[in-house]
Design an enzyme around this catalytic site. Structure first.
Site, PDB file in Angstrom:
ATOM      1  NE  ARG A  72      -7.364  52.949  86.437  1.00 16.18           N
ATOM      2  CZ  ARG A  72      -7.012  54.170  86.070  1.00 16.18           C
ATOM      3  NH1 ARG A  72      -7.572  55.209  86.609  1.00 16.18           N
ATOM      4  NH2 ARG A  72      -6.119  54.355  85.134  1.00 16.18           N
ATOM      5  N   GLY A 122      -0.534  52.070  88.345  1.00 17.38           N
ATOM      6  CA  GLY A 122       0.717  51.970  89.095  1.00 17.38           C
ATOM      7  C   GLY A 122       1.262  53.363  89.350  1.00 17.38           C
ATOM      8  CD  GLU A 139     -17.690  61.851  92.007  1.00 15.85           C
ATOM      9  OE1 GLU A 139     -16.532  62.285  91.968  1.00 15.85           O
ATOM     10  OE2 GLU A 139     -18.306  61.452  90.986  1.00 15.85           O
ATOM     11  CG  ASP A 181      -6.790  62.826  83.773  1.00 18.93           C
ATOM     12  OD1 ASP A 181      -5.573  62.920  84.034  1.00 18.93           O
ATOM     13  OD2 ASP A 181      -7.313  61.782  83.332  1.00 18.93           O
ATOM     14  CB  ALA A 201      -3.057  58.783  88.699  1.00 14.70           C
ATOM     15  NE  ARG A 215      -8.355  50.934  81.465  1.00 20.27           N
ATOM     16  CZ  ARG A 215      -8.790  52.058  82.026  1.00 20.27           C
ATOM     17  NH1 ARG A 215      -9.988  52.534  81.773  1.00 20.27           N
ATOM     18  NH2 ARG A 215      -8.046  52.701  82.874  1.00 20.27           N
TER      19      ARG A 215
HETATM   20  C1  LIG Z   1      -5.772  52.841  80.470  1.00 19.25           C
HETATM   21  C2  LIG Z   1      -5.196  53.846  81.419  1.00 19.25           C
HETATM   22  C3  LIG Z   1      -4.132  53.486  82.233  1.00 19.25           C
HETATM   23  C4  LIG Z   1      -3.556  54.422  83.100  1.00 19.25           C
HETATM   24  N1  LIG Z   1      -2.534  54.029  83.908  1.00 19.25           N
HETATM   25  C5  LIG Z   1      -1.979  54.927  84.766  1.00 19.25           C
HETATM   26  C6  LIG Z   1      -0.924  54.532  85.653  1.00 19.25           C
HETATM   27  O1  LIG Z   1      -0.497  53.365  85.683  1.00 19.25           O
HETATM   28  N2  LIG Z   1      -0.403  55.481  86.487  1.00 19.25           N
HETATM   29  C7  LIG Z   1      -0.852  56.782  86.501  1.00 19.25           C
HETATM   30  O2  LIG Z   1      -0.331  57.601  87.274  1.00 19.25           O
HETATM   31  N3  LIG Z   1      -1.867  57.175  85.675  1.00 19.25           N
HETATM   32  C8  LIG Z   1      -2.436  56.287  84.826  1.00 19.25           C
HETATM   33  N4  LIG Z   1      -3.476  56.673  84.010  1.00 19.25           N
HETATM   34  C9  LIG Z   1      -3.987  58.053  84.107  1.00 19.25           C
HETATM   35  C10 LIG Z   1      -4.941  58.177  85.288  1.00 19.25           C
HETATM   36  O3  LIG Z   1      -5.939  57.179  85.211  1.00 19.25           O
HETATM   37  C11 LIG Z   1      -5.606  59.548  85.316  1.00 19.25           C
HETATM   38  O4  LIG Z   1      -4.633  60.551  85.110  1.00 19.25           O
HETATM   39  C12 LIG Z   1      -6.286  59.778  86.667  1.00 19.25           C
HETATM   40  O5  LIG Z   1      -7.160  58.720  86.983  1.00 19.25           O
HETATM   41  C13 LIG Z   1      -7.047  61.096  86.644  1.00 19.25           C
HETATM   42  O6  LIG Z   1      -7.632  61.297  87.903  1.00 19.25           O
HETATM   43  P1  LIG Z   1      -8.540  62.581  88.167  1.00 19.25           P
HETATM   44  O7  LIG Z   1      -9.010  62.451  89.575  1.00 19.25           O
HETATM   45  O8  LIG Z   1      -7.808  63.806  87.767  1.00 19.25           O
HETATM   46  O9  LIG Z   1      -9.762  62.436  87.162  1.00 19.25           O
HETATM   47  P2  LIG Z   1     -10.902  61.316  87.138  1.00 19.25           P
HETATM   48  O10 LIG Z   1     -10.389  60.004  87.561  1.00 19.25           O
HETATM   49  O11 LIG Z   1     -11.543  61.402  85.795  1.00 19.25           O
HETATM   50  O12 LIG Z   1     -11.936  61.778  88.251  1.00 19.25           O
HETATM   51  C14 LIG Z   1     -12.840  62.827  88.020  1.00 19.25           C
HETATM   52  C15 LIG Z   1     -13.947  62.752  89.065  1.00 19.25           C
HETATM   53  O13 LIG Z   1     -14.792  63.887  88.896  1.00 19.25           O
HETATM   54  C16 LIG Z   1     -16.151  63.487  88.849  1.00 19.25           C
HETATM   55  N5  LIG Z   1     -16.854  64.460  88.002  1.00 19.25           N
HETATM   56  C17 LIG Z   1     -16.781  64.590  86.658  1.00 19.25           C
HETATM   57  N6  LIG Z   1     -17.553  65.607  86.238  1.00 19.25           N
HETATM   58  C18 LIG Z   1     -18.127  66.140  87.350  1.00 19.25           C
HETATM   59  C19 LIG Z   1     -19.030  67.224  87.558  1.00 19.25           C
HETATM   60  N7  LIG Z   1     -19.509  67.951  86.537  1.00 19.25           N
HETATM   61  N8  LIG Z   1     -19.402  67.518  88.828  1.00 19.25           N
HETATM   62  C20 LIG Z   1     -18.924  66.782  89.878  1.00 19.25           C
HETATM   63  N9  LIG Z   1     -18.074  65.730  89.719  1.00 19.25           N
HETATM   64  C21 LIG Z   1     -17.678  65.421  88.475  1.00 19.25           C
HETATM   65  C22 LIG Z   1     -16.112  62.085  88.265  1.00 19.25           C
HETATM   66  O14 LIG Z   1     -17.270  61.345  88.598  1.00 19.25           O
HETATM   67  C23 LIG Z   1     -14.840  61.521  88.905  1.00 19.25           C
HETATM   68  O15 LIG Z   1     -15.085  60.967  90.163  1.00 19.25           O
HETATM   69  C24 LIG Z   1      -4.056  55.754  83.134  1.00 19.25           C
HETATM   70  C25 LIG Z   1      -5.125  56.120  82.315  1.00 19.25           C
HETATM   71  C26 LIG Z   1      -5.702  55.175  81.469  1.00 19.25           C
HETATM   72  C27 LIG Z   1      -6.852  55.587  80.591  1.00 19.25           C
END
Ligand SMILES: Cc1cc2nc3c(=O)[nH]c(=O)nc-3n(C[C@H](O)[C@H](O)[C@H](O)COP(=O)(O)OP(=O)(O)OC[C@H]3O[C@@H](n4cnc5c(N)ncnc54)[C@H](O)[C@@H]3O)c2cc1C
Length: 437
Positions: free
Chosen positions: A114, A55, A42, A310, A323, A193
């Site tokens: 979150r 949610g 991380e 993502d 998510a 937000r």
């Molecule tokens: C306003 C908003 C509301 C939302 N509401 C919902 C909801 O209600 N329900 C739902 O299912 N989804 C929701 N989403 C979508 C959801 O937030 C995302 O799809 C989800 O958080 C993505 O998770 P992730 O772990 O794939 O990516 P991220 O949360 O972006 O995590 C990526 C991780 O990788 C780390 N990282 C980045 N680059 C590097 C690197 N080069 N080397 C090492 N580590 C690195 C970061 O520090 C982070 O910890 C919402 C999104 C937004 C913007």
């Protein structure tokens, strides 16, 4: 207990997870439960998430249960019950009347902060499986399906049998796989937000509007509200259309904004909508909504390097599903990597097994996740009266939005895992039929 991450057991797989967001953490827990060795790398110095609400829809909850019932329990510990089991839409512009209700299932789609959820997950992962302050820069696979070497910003180099980039919308892993041309683009929507303490929101909005999930539709904007923190806080999200390009000097997806800007966007709306906006603090962060619609990743894995969540298929937030889809990815990956791990002693090389597992992951996940990215844009148009056919017509809106949510929520999660294992088995020449999930 999963095998030690430092183990030199050459007959077991070791998985590197890049990024400890929701996708990375749920993948880690899925592997841990299946006794597959892993390390999370991380970039930050701890697992951290902002406090804003999130949610999880029924498909996501089912994925969490199959990943490990303890993970689902962790969510339920922090999830706030809705006052009613319906998602309710309001005409936010003119009447403030409820225009549509959609059943969420019993106790479905509950919100949480979150940070509360991530804290719960983090406590379940042993410290020896995590490396903080590790920002991935380069990834190189040895030829002929050998190990994968990772280079970090601090100059260190580590190895694993398979690398899964869960490093978010601006994924470095995706960049390594496909170069800069498969990058996110601005959707011409931004959001504000806020977390409003209930004692501030309740007198202005009343019990009904603060105790359950609502969306306020209207021209070129919409508002979502739902309770979090066991009802002590109202989570508010304003989404606003923007015809301008998104420009920040450092390329960030956030900039500073103000309540005045938010109030201006809702100036002609019904007083209830304006009351919600007025609850926001004076200084606000403005979050640009980017997605992977215009320049999608062409596939999610090459050799023994994959992307998930993502990093693979970032969508806008409008359907509350991003998510959840990352959790679906995590579940399929955990199941396939467990199957690969179990067969490391069976004659096939680890490289072959990892490639086969990731190829199958791509086959199972690509279509549904890409579909979500486009669907999310369509949904936002419906909420913001920009859909040419539906406009502000509530009946058409109801028809259009219902099937979209149902296709997300009613997905056969168990069938997805079964299909993945069977596909992997067929590809690799062993039967997996009748596998217990
Ligand atoms: C306003 C908003 C509301 C939302 N509401 C919902 C909801 O209600 N329900 C739902 O299912 N989804 C929701 N989403 C979508 C959801 O937030 C995302 O799809 C989800 O958080 C993505 O998770 P992730 O772990 O794939 O990516 P991220 O949360 O972006 O995590 C990526 C991780 O990788 C780390 N990282 C980045 N680059 C590097 C690197 N080069 N080397 C090492 N580590 C690195 C970061 O520090 C982070 O910890 C919402 C999104 C937004 C913007």
């Amino acid at each position: 207990m999963s095998p030690s991450p430092n183990s030199t057991n050459t007959l077991r797989l070791h998985v590197a997870i890049i990024g400890g967001g929701i996708t990375g953490l749920t993948l880690a827990l899925g592997l841990q439960t299946r006794n597959v060795s892993f390390t999370i790398y991380e970039r930050a110095s701890s697992f951290k998430e902002i406090g804003a609400g999130i949610g999880f829809s029924p498909n996501a909850e089912r994925a969490l249960k199959v990943i490990d019932p303890r993970v689902h329990d962790a969510y339920k510990r922090v999830a706030t019950p809705n006052g009613e089991d319906f998602f309710q839409w309001v005409d936010g512009r003119h009447t403030d009347e409820i225009i549509y209700k959609l059943y969420l299932g019993q106790q479905g789609f509950q919100g949480c902060r979150r940070s509360d959820f991530v804290d719960e997950l983090a406590t379940m992962i042993p410290g020896e499986n995590v490396r903080f302050d590790k920002q991935i820069e380069g990834i190189v696979e040895e030829e002929n399906g050998g190990r994968v070497r990772m280079r970090f910003k601090d100059g260190s180099v580590e190895e694993a049998d398979v690398v899964i980039g869960c490093d978010g919308i601006r994924s470095r892993t995706r960049h390594v796989l496909f170069g800069p041309s498969h990058a996110p683009s601005y959707t011409h929507k931004f959001c504000f937000r806020a977390l409003i303490p209930l004692p501030s929101a309740l007198p202005k909005l009343g019990v009904h509007r603060t105790s359950t999930r609502f969306m306020y539709n209207g021209p070129e904007a919409h508002i979502i509200t739902y309770p979090v923190a066991m009802g002590e806080i109202l989570n508010v999200l304003l989404v606003i259309s923007d015809s301008n390009p998104w420009t920040t000097e450092d390329g960030r997806h956030t900039s500073s904004g103000s309540k005045q800007e938010a109030l201006a966007a809702f100036a002609n709306w019904h007083p209830t909508a304006r009351t919600i906006v007025d609850l926001l603090p004076e200084q606000l962060d403005k979050w640009a909504i980017f997605d992977m619609h215009d320049r999608p990743a062409p596939y999610y894995a090459r050799g023994s390097v994959g992307i998930a969540g993502d990093a693979a298929h970032a969508a806008g937030p409008h359907l509350g599903a991003g998510a959840g889809f990352g959790m679906e990815d995590a579940l399929v990956l955990a199941a396939l990597l467990e199957a690969a791990d179990k067969r490391c002693e069976g004659g096939k090389s680890k490289g072959e097994l990892c490639c086969g597992a990731l190829e199958t992951y791509n086959e199972v996940r690509y279509e549904r996740t890409q579909w979500l990215v486009g669907l999310t844009r369509e949904a936002c148009d419906l909420f913001q009266w920009q859909n040419e056919s539906a406009g502000s017509d509530s009946r058409k809106f109801a028809e259009e939005i219902t099937w979209r949510f149902q296709k997300i929520w009613e997905y056969d999660i168990d069938g997805m895992v079964r299909g993945a294992l069977e596909g992997f088995g067929t590809k690799s020449g062993w039967p997996e039929k009748g596998q217990e999930i």
